[in-house]
Design a protein around this motif. Sequence first.
Motif, short mmCIF file in Angstrom:
data_model
loop_
_atom_site.label_atom_id
_atom_site.label_comp_id
_atom_site.label_asym_id
_atom_site.label_seq_id
_atom_site.Cartn_x
_atom_site.Cartn_y
_atom_site.Cartn_z
N TRP A 1 0.86 -1.15 0.03
CA TRP A 1 0.21 0.09 0.04
C TRP A 1 0.79 1.33 -0.12
N ASN B 1 -3.03 3.22 -3.86
CA ASN B 1 -3.27 2.46 -4.27
C ASN B 1 -2.58 1.05 -3.47
N GLU C 1 -2.91 -3.23 -2.59
CA GLU C 1 -3.47 -4.88 -3.21
C GLU C 1 -3.82 -5.72 -1.90
N LYS D 1 -6.62 -5.06 -6.81
CA LYS D 1 -5.77 -4.03 -7.00
C LYS D 1 -6.57 -2.80 -7.00
N LEU E 1 -7.17 1.34 -6.59
CA LEU E 1 -6.67 2.76 -6.79
C LEU E 1 -7.91 3.64 -6.63
N SER E 2 -7.64 4.79 -5.62
CA SER E 2 -8.68 5.61 -5.22
C SER E 2 -8.00 7.03 -4.94
N GLN F 1 -11.23 2.67 -8.32
CA GLN F 1 -11.07 1.47 -9.01
C GLN F 1 -10.52 0.22 -8.57
N ASP F 2 -11.11 -0.84 -9.00
CA ASP F 2 -10.75 -2.33 -8.30
C ASP F 2 -10.52 -3.04 -9.61
#
Length: 520
Positions: free
Chosen positions: A101, A151, A153, A162, A164-165, A235-236
Amino acid sequence: MLYRLNVSGQQKKSHRDFEYNNRYVIAPVISYRVRPNTLLTVEYDYQRADMSDVGSYYVFSPEGFATLPLEFTALSPGMPATKINDHSLIGSIQHEFSPDWKLTAQATHMIFKQQGTSLWPAAVNPDGTMLRAVSSWDALSKMTMAQVFVNGEFHTGKLRHKILSGLDMSNKSYWADWGQSHQLDSVGAEFDVHNPYYGIPVNGYPSFDFSTPIEQRAQAAGGTIDQRFSAFYLQDELAFLEDRLRLTLAARYTEISQAAYGGTAITDNKITPRVGLSVSVNPITSVYALYDQAFMPQSGRLSSGREVKPITGNNMEIGLKRQWANGRWSTTLTAYQILKRNELTADPNSPPNSGLSVELGEKTAKGIEFDLKGSLLPGLNMNLNYAFTDSRVTKVTENVTVVQEGDIVPGYARNTFNTWLGYSIQSGALEGLGFSAGLTILGGRETYWDPSPDPNEVLPTYTKLDAGLFWAKDNFKVNLNVFNLLDEYLYSGSYYSWLNAYNWQTDPPRNARLSIAYKF
């Protein structure tokens, strides 16, 4: 503590007389590792440019495309230079919470200043003579942008995620003064393209008043833009079946506020989703599909006086990727469709430096692309690309008459082909010596909205051959490239009905570049 200093300079002339583009760039960077898992970076970029009038690139003639010499220009020596000062300050911080992370925060502040002129005909006569006019092109832009995102995992059972925010923000203000003008020529003493006179223009050189602050002059000329947006993104990417199947689910919420060219402020917001799927059929073959939506601010001034709307639309894409001959070759085949609504384009019934636009309504671009890259023989490599594009207006905004439904969108080539071959001798006394060649072909090029009065006057197929010779040994490399090897008359252009003239811009004739590099 790490540092880097980049410095570059350029003194450049053109194949057209009296044109120049001189600039230099200074860009220091400092990185400081505050902690083993935290890195702070600060970068400053400064660019200074002194260049000739930007309108001198354009050539006008009522007789047809390429009817004047390649080196022709309507620019007179002695015109005041366009001066640009561009500043950018960039800061970022990265913090690793764990090996999986990371948090990143970055911000940029940009200040762009320009003071110059734009050359454009006030009239083009049937005999080729013209009245050249110059308008002021003074501009100031200030922009601040910031992003904060995380971002990382993690796993839920056999699923890998994975993530991303983050947040994305921008604030832009722009002021432009194009309200001052000066005519270089007069009736009875026109500029003759067939017998050009490059002395002092009969009406003298322009002497514009830039003493009043640009913000005030821009208000008077209607040349102001204020644009802001903020967005949240999530996003995932999910991986199934030991990472052979990957599904991406994402969404972005965006709020926009903008006021441009003396218009009232408008606000809007939208959620735009994104879905992607990628499947590894086997170790050398994968297929993918993508769908996403767009919501982007745009600035302009509509000829109708109406408010400018953000661009909306969607993109659909499918593709196939494969490796061949034990990985020596790889291919990618893609098909796509891009739909855009409300996009602006310059009003063909007004001079380009008027700043007036029309709203198309809706346009759809469809196409396929094919890429091939690999090794033909040891030391002999090839890259090849072909693209077919068909872009048309599929809906027309009410009361817009300059375009019709089904019209081809100008400014692109229906067929684009590029290939590049490179060979390097692998052994012996000449090891490190290499040769290269590249070919670009643009076919079916579309001009502007205005149809040519002569149906035979169309843009021809664009064909450019480049070649190179290089030698490399250890840390030393010499590279000689020759561009437009066949010395073709290459250009792009269109027909403008408001001037009753053809307009084009020429590419340089055959030219060469010698590069010497040493790494240490």
